[in-house]
Design a protein around this motif. Sequence first.
Motif, PDB file in Angstrom:
ATOM      1  N   ASP A 129      34.313  40.437  39.391  1.00 32.63           N
ATOM      2  CA  ASP A 129      35.401  41.184  39.371  1.00 32.63           C
ATOM      3  C   ASP A 129      35.950  41.068  37.755  1.00 32.63           C
ATOM      4  O   ASP A 129      37.006  41.212  37.646  1.00 32.63           O
ATOM      5  N   SER A 130      35.016  40.844  37.109  1.00 33.67           N
ATOM      6  CA  SER A 130      35.359  40.738  35.560  1.00 33.67           C
ATOM      7  C   SER A 130      34.940  41.640  34.802  1.00 33.67           C
ATOM      8  O   SER A 130      33.668  41.949  34.858  1.00 33.67           O
ATOM      9  N   ASP A 131      35.472  42.324  33.615  1.00 33.35           N
ATOM     10  CA  ASP A 131      34.724  43.226  32.596  1.00 33.35           C
ATOM     11  C   ASP A 131      34.543  42.538  31.332  1.00 33.35           C
ATOM     12  O   ASP A 131      34.023  43.181  30.625  1.00 33.35           O
ATOM     13  N   GLN A 132      34.918  41.389  31.283  1.00 30.30           N
ATOM     14  CA  GLN A 132      34.664  40.603  29.993  1.00 30.30           C
ATOM     15  C   GLN A 132      33.575  39.500  29.931  1.00 30.30           C
ATOM     16  O   GLN A 132      33.569  38.773  30.983  1.00 30.30           O
TER      17      GLN A 132
ATOM     18  N   GLU B 185      31.392  37.500  34.918  1.00 26.09           N
ATOM     19  CA  GLU B 185      31.710  36.833  36.255  1.00 26.09           C
ATOM     20  C   GLU B 185      32.056  38.015  37.346  1.00 26.09           C
ATOM     21  O   GLU B 185      32.391  39.133  36.935  1.00 26.09           O
TER      22      GLU B 185
END
Length: 250
Positions: free
Chosen positions: A69-72, A67
């Motif tokens: 702005d997410s790194d996961q 998603e």
Amino acid sequence: MNTRAVLAAFGLTGMLATLPSHASDMRFTGTAKADDGAVLYTERHQVAGHCEGDLFRPVKHEVAYLEPDSDQPFATKNLGYEKSVIRPTVEFAQPDFNERMEIRYPQPRQLTIRWNTPGSGDDIENFSVTFTDQTVVDAGFDNFVRQNWEAVLAGKSIEFRFLGPTRGEHYAFVLEPVENREIDAEQVLQIRPTGMVLRFLVDPIVLGYNENGALTDYLGLTNIRKNADENYTAHIRYSVETYPDCELTP
């Protein structure tokens, strides 16, 4: 002029069969956007393979979906091209919807699909499907385009079968050149169903490729779920970070 063309000029193409292969990889990123331009998610692709002569042969392909702005990753997909570059094994998971899909090849002309359908995770669909040499599965369409690159450049249409995994069946499709104002690429193609009924139910998928044979655009229905009942339709633009040490196309 690529390596194959140089060898051909000197009558040395037969040497390609005896050249050793060496490991190589390809990395690229996709950004999926909605019609209003909002970023839906990004894709991180890593393809491991080797060079056979001067042509890249993918072996494993890992995709992480993130998603903004997410790194996961919220979803993952792993593809294996050991047996066929157009019919990979598939492991896909989108845990938010308790969805998982696996595609395997227990017999030479048979594939199996195990699909944990969205929802509680307790509902499982199992399919066993026979197929032909012209059947394409999942991201194998990308390699199918490259396999037919000379025909693509010549503007020809190519018929094939495409797997609909949630239906446990493959259907007649055609790969053909097309014009599309949303895609600015060296080669613009579409894959569309040819059956009368499916043509009214399934919109074509439009693809863009650069001069190297790398995918630049994907416009159409994605494999990422928007909700329990439907998947996103998006325009995904791809950027190559690392090319393999050899050619993508013959």
